[in-house]
Write an enzyme that holds these catalytic residues in place. Structure first.
Site, PDB file in Angstrom:
ATOM      1  N   SER A 122      44.247  47.260  36.202  1.00 40.64           N
ATOM      2  CA  SER A 122      44.970  48.145  35.279  1.00 40.64           C
ATOM      3  C   SER A 122      44.013  48.999  34.486  1.00 40.64           C
ATOM      4  CB  SER A 122      45.736  47.343  34.231  1.00 40.64           C
ATOM      5  OG  SER A 122      46.463  46.332  34.777  1.00 40.64           O
ATOM      6  N   HIS A 143      47.497  50.839  42.048  1.00 34.99           N
ATOM      7  CA  HIS A 143      48.014  50.261  40.800  1.00 34.99           C
ATOM      8  C   HIS A 143      49.532  50.094  40.906  1.00 34.99           C
ATOM      9  CE1 HIS A 143      48.378  50.530  36.132  1.00 34.99           C
ATOM     10  NE2 HIS A 143      48.263  49.294  36.532  1.00 34.99           N
ATOM     11  N   GLU A 155      50.433  53.975  41.477  1.00 32.68           N
ATOM     12  CA  GLU A 155      49.396  54.978  41.188  1.00 32.68           C
ATOM     13  C   GLU A 155      48.282  54.735  42.202  1.00 32.68           C
ATOM     14  OE1 GLU A 155      48.372  56.305  36.703  1.00 32.68           O
ATOM     15  OE2 GLU A 155      48.426  54.167  36.947  1.00 32.68           O
ATOM     16  N   ASN A 193      48.604  53.992  31.824  1.00 28.68           N
ATOM     17  CA  ASN A 193      48.241  53.381  30.538  1.00 28.68           C
ATOM     18  C   ASN A 193      47.682  54.393  29.540  1.00 28.68           C
ATOM     19  OD1 ASN A 193      49.092  50.704  30.860  1.00 28.68           O
ATOM     20  ND2 ASN A 193      47.406  50.337  32.277  1.00 28.68           N
TER      21      ASN A 193
HETATM   22  N1  LIG Z   1      50.612  41.718  35.022  1.00 30.64           N
HETATM   23  C1  LIG Z   1      50.839  43.024  35.035  1.00 30.64           C
HETATM   24  O1  LIG Z   1      51.820  43.510  34.476  1.00 30.64           O
HETATM   25  C2  LIG Z   1      49.899  43.944  35.778  1.00 30.64           C
HETATM   26  C3  LIG Z   1      50.351  45.234  36.105  1.00 30.64           C
HETATM   27  C4  LIG Z   1      49.511  46.054  36.864  1.00 30.64           C
HETATM   28  C5  LIG Z   1      48.252  45.611  37.240  1.00 30.64           C
HETATM   29  N2  LIG Z   1      47.830  44.354  36.866  1.00 30.64           N
HETATM   30  C6  LIG Z   1      46.497  43.929  37.307  1.00 30.64           C
HETATM   31  O2  LIG Z   1      46.662  43.042  38.412  1.00 30.64           O
HETATM   32  C7  LIG Z   1      45.575  42.107  38.439  1.00 30.64           C
HETATM   33  C8  LIG Z   1      46.138  40.700  38.474  1.00 30.64           C
HETATM   34  O3  LIG Z   1      46.931  40.503  37.315  1.00 30.64           O
HETATM   35  P1  LIG Z   1      48.029  39.348  37.238  1.00 30.64           P
HETATM   36  O4  LIG Z   1      48.851  39.659  36.039  1.00 30.64           O
HETATM   37  O5  LIG Z   1      48.680  39.173  38.557  1.00 30.64           O
HETATM   38  O6  LIG Z   1      47.101  38.076  36.938  1.00 30.64           O
HETATM   39  P2  LIG Z   1      47.458  36.530  37.133  1.00 30.64           P
HETATM   40  O7  LIG Z   1      46.545  35.801  36.231  1.00 30.64           O
HETATM   41  O8  LIG Z   1      48.925  36.313  37.073  1.00 30.64           O
HETATM   42  O9  LIG Z   1      47.016  36.242  38.653  1.00 30.64           O
HETATM   43  C9  LIG Z   1      45.693  36.245  39.106  1.00 30.64           C
HETATM   44  C10 LIG Z   1      45.574  35.247  40.238  1.00 30.64           C
HETATM   45  O10 LIG Z   1      44.264  35.350  40.793  1.00 30.64           O
HETATM   46  C11 LIG Z   1      43.829  34.061  41.100  1.00 30.64           C
HETATM   47  N3  LIG Z   1      42.377  34.030  41.249  1.00 30.64           N
HETATM   48  C12 LIG Z   1      41.426  33.785  40.340  1.00 30.64           C
HETATM   49  N4  LIG Z   1      40.208  33.833  40.906  1.00 30.64           N
HETATM   50  C13 LIG Z   1      40.431  34.119  42.200  1.00 30.64           C
HETATM   51  C14 LIG Z   1      39.597  34.268  43.319  1.00 30.64           C
HETATM   52  N5  LIG Z   1      38.277  34.130  43.165  1.00 30.64           N
HETATM   53  N6  LIG Z   1      40.154  34.546  44.523  1.00 30.64           N
HETATM   54  C15 LIG Z   1      41.496  34.682  44.665  1.00 30.64           C
HETATM   55  N7  LIG Z   1      42.348  34.505  43.622  1.00 30.64           N
HETATM   56  C16 LIG Z   1      41.808  34.240  42.419  1.00 30.64           C
HETATM   57  C17 LIG Z   1      44.338  33.183  39.980  1.00 30.64           C
HETATM   58  O11 LIG Z   1      44.369  31.817  40.369  1.00 30.64           O
HETATM   59  C18 LIG Z   1      45.734  33.780  39.786  1.00 30.64           C
HETATM   60  O12 LIG Z   1      46.698  33.133  40.605  1.00 30.64           O
HETATM   61  C19 LIG Z   1      44.719  42.412  37.222  1.00 30.64           C
HETATM   62  O13 LIG Z   1      43.658  43.255  37.612  1.00 30.64           O
HETATM   63  C20 LIG Z   1      45.671  43.172  36.302  1.00 30.64           C
HETATM   64  O14 LIG Z   1      45.016  44.061  35.447  1.00 30.64           O
HETATM   65  C21 LIG Z   1      48.630  43.515  36.154  1.00 30.64           C
END
Ligand SMILES: NC(=O)c1ccc[n+]([C@@H]2O[C@H](COP(=O)([O-])OP(=O)(O)OC[C@H]3O[C@@H](n4cnc5c(N)ncnc54)[C@H](O)[C@@H]3O)[C@@H](O)[C@H]2O)c1
Length: 286
Positions: A122, A143, A155, A193
């Site tokens: 993000s 994104h 995006e 954002n």
């Molecule tokens: N949550 C949102 O609303 C949102 C929206 C857009 C983008 N994002 C982006 O998406 C990405 C993930 O966010 P999220 O909210 O899904 O996080 P999350 O914490 O829900 O999920 C992340 C997952 O990655 C796993 N993980 C950790 N280390 C790892 C590894 N070495 N190999 C594989 N998996 C691993 C964790 O166990 C977890 O299940 C981030 O970069 C975030 O900025 C989030």
């Protein structure tokens, strides 16, 4: 790599975003290798995907008989070596540069050289992430919005190094998911954002300064501007800690004081009032 040769996609991270990304690729007919560090995260992701598919069946977006076929296309793995079979990869691990660095380095070694690697970050620079790999011209930002199966936008972010070919394939691939790709150049906060966070921040200032209550601020934006959710409701949904982190990225990256995080947002985060996920933010949740 051509668009038509992409049959199998690796999704790294099976959290909130990873399970949604895996869901939409599998629903669109791709084989998905879903990788996380522990089996229990994969089990939880598959459970969520199954429930979300049921919801889509109820809404008539998918037939009952299609659901098992979608689930059968998902291959949950803990072993990173299994992603070697992927023709395209999307990284969705936590928003910490050190974690991304380690995961991207490992994936970069395993994926075939022609495979495009996308990040769902993000707020981290796509240009900086691309530079961590041996394939900066085949690195792109993808994104997705939360909840992924529901939201139409992706995006698609072009790093300084991204080739036209890799960028165009990612745009077309996004359309195959039934999503609308919007082309954006790499810059702090991209467009989503960069525009949303100052709105949320200003809404928080209105509350802090006693201009209006959270309910009133949200009512103005919903009824007056036709926003489906008020900015403070949305902030609670995103997580107030995530909002503050993204404001810091905008402030650091763009250097303009207009992006400084509202002290009330920081105070809520310090109190552990993070929004829906902690049952309290601008609003209380049962
Ligand atoms: N949550 C949102 O609303 C949102 C929206 C857009 C983008 N994002 C982006 O998406 C990405 C993930 O966010 P999220 O909210 O899904 O996080 P999350 O914490 O829900 O999920 C992340 C997952 O990655 C796993 N993980 C950790 N280390 C790892 C590894 N070495 N190999 C594989 N998996 C691993 C964790 O166990 C977890 O299940 C981030 O970069 C975030 O900025 C989030």
């Amino acid at each position: 790599m051509s668009l038509d040769s992409i049959k199998t996609v690796a999704v790294l991270g099976a959290g909130t975003m990873g399970n949604g990304i895996a869901h939409v690729f599998a629903r669109a007919g791709f084989n998905v290798i879903l990788r996380d560090v522990d089996q229990r995260y994969l089990d939880r992701a598959l459970d969520t995907i199954s429930k979300n598919l049921d919801r889509e069946v109820k809404k008539g977006k998918l037939t009952e008989s299609e659901k098992p076929a979608v689930l059968a296309r998902l291959k949950p793995v803990t072993d990173m070596a299994a992603i070697a079979a992927a023709d395209f990869a999307v990284e969705a691990v936590p928003e910490k540069l050190e974690i991304k660095r380690a995961v991207l380095a490992e994936a970069d070694k395993i994926l075939r050289p022609e495979v495009i690697l996308a990040s769902n970050t993000s707020s981290i620079s796509i240009t900086a992430l691309a530079a961590l790999t041996s394939r900066p011209d085949r690195f792109v930002g993808m994104h997705f919005m939360n909840p992924v199966p529901v939201m139409a936008l992706v995006e698609v972010i072009r790093a300084l190094q991204t080739s036209d070919a890799a960028f165009n394939i990612t745009m077309e691939l996004t359309k195959k998911l039934g999503k609308t790709p919007v082309a954006v150049n790499d810059a702090p906060g991209f467009v989503s954002n960069r525009v949303l966070m100052p709105l949320i921040n200003e809404a928080a200032y209105c509350v802090m300064e006693g201009v209006a209550t959270p309910e009133a601020v949200d009512a103005v934006m919903k009824l007056g501007m036709n926003h489906p959710m008020g900015p403070l409701e949305l902030a609670d949904f995103i997580g107030l800690d995530v909002c503050v982190d993204i404001l810091h990225v905008l402030h650091d990256g763009l250097g303009d004081p207009k992006y400084r995080a509202c002290p009330l947002l920081k105070k809520y985060v310090a109190a552990g009032w993070l929004g829906r996920k902690s049952s309290r933010g601008f609003y209380r949740y049962e």
